[in-house]
Write an enzyme that holds these catalytic residues in place. Sequence first.
Site, short mmCIF file in Angstrom:
data_model
loop_
_atom_site.label_atom_id
_atom_site.label_comp_id
_atom_site.label_asym_id
_atom_site.label_seq_id
_atom_site.Cartn_x
_atom_site.Cartn_y
_atom_site.Cartn_z
N ASN A 51 0.80 -1.23 0.00
CA ASN A 51 0.00 0.00 0.00
C ASN A 51 0.83 1.27 0.00
O ASN A 51 0.41 2.26 0.58
CB ASN A 51 -0.85 0.05 1.27
CG ASN A 51 -1.97 -0.95 1.25
OD1 ASN A 51 -2.95 -0.78 0.57
ND2 ASN A 51 -1.80 -2.00 2.02
N SER A 52 1.99 1.25 -0.64
CA SER A 52 2.89 2.38 -0.38
C SER A 52 2.41 3.71 -0.94
O SER A 52 2.84 4.76 -0.51
CB SER A 52 4.28 2.07 -0.90
OG SER A 52 4.30 2.17 -2.30
N LYS A 53 1.48 3.68 -1.93
CA LYS A 53 1.08 4.97 -2.53
C LYS A 53 -0.14 5.54 -1.77
O LYS A 53 -1.20 5.76 -2.33
CB LYS A 53 0.67 4.77 -4.00
CG LYS A 53 1.85 4.42 -4.90
CD LYS A 53 2.42 5.63 -5.58
CE LYS A 53 3.76 5.33 -6.22
NZ LYS A 53 3.67 4.87 -7.60
N ASN A 54 0.05 5.77 -0.52
CA ASN A 54 -1.08 6.04 0.35
C ASN A 54 -0.62 7.08 1.37
O ASN A 54 0.31 6.86 2.12
CB ASN A 54 -1.41 4.68 1.00
CG ASN A 54 -2.34 4.77 2.16
OD1 ASN A 54 -2.13 5.53 3.10
ND2 ASN A 54 -3.36 3.95 2.13
N ASP A 63 10.55 1.38 -6.22
CA ASP A 63 10.12 2.55 -6.99
C ASP A 63 10.98 3.73 -6.59
O ASP A 63 10.70 4.40 -5.59
CB ASP A 63 8.64 2.83 -6.72
CG ASP A 63 8.15 4.10 -7.43
OD1 ASP A 63 6.98 4.47 -7.22
OD2 ASP A 63 8.94 4.72 -8.17
#
Lengths: 313, 331
Positions: free
Chosen positions: B109-112, B145
Amino acid sequence: MGELVTEKHVQYILSVEKRKDDFISVAMEYLRMNGAYWGLTTLDLLGKLDAVDVDEVVSWIMKCQHESGGFGGNIGHDPHILYTLSAVQVLALFDKLNVLDIENVTNYIAGLQNEDGSFSGDEWGEVDTRFSYIAICCLSILHHLNKINVEKAVSYIVSCKNLDGGFGCTPGGESHAGQIFCCVGALAITGSLHHIDKDLLGWWLCERQVKAGGLNGRPEKLPDVCYSWWVLSSLIMIDRVHWISKEKLVKFILDCQDTENGGISDRPDDAVDVYHTYFGVAGLSLLEYPGLKAIDPAYALPVDVINRIFFGR
Amino acid sequence: MESDEVKLQRVPLSQRPEWSDVTPVPQDDGPSPVVPIAYKEEFVETMDYFRAVYLADERSARALRLTAEVIDLNAGNYTVWHFRRSILEALDADLNDELDFIENIARSNSKNYQIWHHRRWVAERLGTDSARKELEFTKNIFSIDAKHYHAWSHRQWVLLALGGWEDELGYCQQLLEEDIFNNSAWNQRFFVITKSPLLGGLEAMRESEVSYTVEAILTYPENESPWRYLRGLYKGDTQSWVNDPQVSSVCLKVLNATNNCMFALSTLLDLLCHGLQPSQEFNDAVDTLKPSGPDQPDSDLVKKVCSILEHIDPIRANYWKWRKSKLSSAT
């Protein structure tokens, strides 16, 4: 070139609004207020806002408000500046700002300004130039910019300016089209665009256009329909939009449509969602695509709504 | 989403003895209809129990465990994160465990925004001792990323608030070796040379940084970032930028290679506009690049450069036309 399948997009949005039970809707229920803004503004741009029951929406919005004056993303969610702006924007669409206790809402927002002029998202203290924009946009719509220290707010934003002419989320943060929109929008609303090197920023922004015509958000990243808004509105606000190829961008956005089921995705052939549908349509409006209402690049609301707010009384 | 294995192991909350005293609270806009797929039922049930403890403001160990279950199912729900923080405070929990919890959630869930804000809240409380762990955490994200915006924002905050500058320039170098086009790494490099208390500041670092950047440009002249970085090194001192022979010479080298000249040409244009006196070599190099055809001949080097740019970068033709028009009004 293809065309905008307006009716399909209207049906898509209405179906999303109704669909509260599928997993995606349930999982995203905490940001329904944002979703309402994206969906309803799109409907208004397409001339179909009357397809929605105003009273139902307004009543639901008001259930999301807390004593502090802030709004949550849905009923039962904590207040946050993000959802407060969306709530105010949706009420503005319906010309229902009068249901608000203006003192209450504006105090909530003003209370989120920090010593250095920046804004927190809520009581937990996250700072980001997105929140500077939100505070300024919201207070401006409610005619209460005087409740914050505008000078400090502006100087904080300026401190986030980078050497490429762009802006990041905090001082030193990498320039990013989304953050740039927020900073430029905030400076535009407060009459502070003279702090921007428009030629330098304009060039950085027009460099976002890739060969295929779409726009990315940073150097060497993929194009995404949402940047059709962030980059484009920024270019318009600094009066440099003629530096990109409008035709190629229109084609890119139209290629991102699901022409069978409606909706727009981030790039061609990906899954659609309301967020990208809004940004695609809003981008097309800025590009003066025929049949769409004009949208204000700073307030991200239809121009007639803005005129009503600032000149209608 | 949870793996099948975990799904099999999950016991519904309604069957767990420690939750027997709680009545779950359904979502306000009507009861959710029964849906056939198991994970949806699980999701709805977990949310209903969460609502019960949230409304009762129950800040207990079991509530803490429940927030973990909600977050695992739906890490974007910011209200749950808020409540989790309230519980952590109330229980005076060991926040080192919390770092591990976040690390696990971040994997999928890193884009949170919520995760990053929560991480920062925890790190703030742990203080400077957590600096190394935070730098490690962001490094792990970058290995997947390297342009992750939230992670870069977090890393900058860590350096400014908690320290750990020692290896930062080296780390930027490493990232750029892996991908010289990584704009985030270039941005970080600038951040380090200007803000690190261990380096001498921009002017002191300028010479070595110019050499480094010139090398980078020569490997991939079509790379936007090092050209901007080069300009940035002369912040507030344009004349030095114009007068530095390394700057004009890298332009010339790229022009002579005749490939990927766009940024070399636009930099030359800027240099000329700021008073660079071009040698004959520049005129020769630009003449080689001139598009053949019935264009009106431009006698000025600077006008020739604009014409070529219009030709090789047609998507931004209006911009280059405008640059050319500014020249006429200036003379």
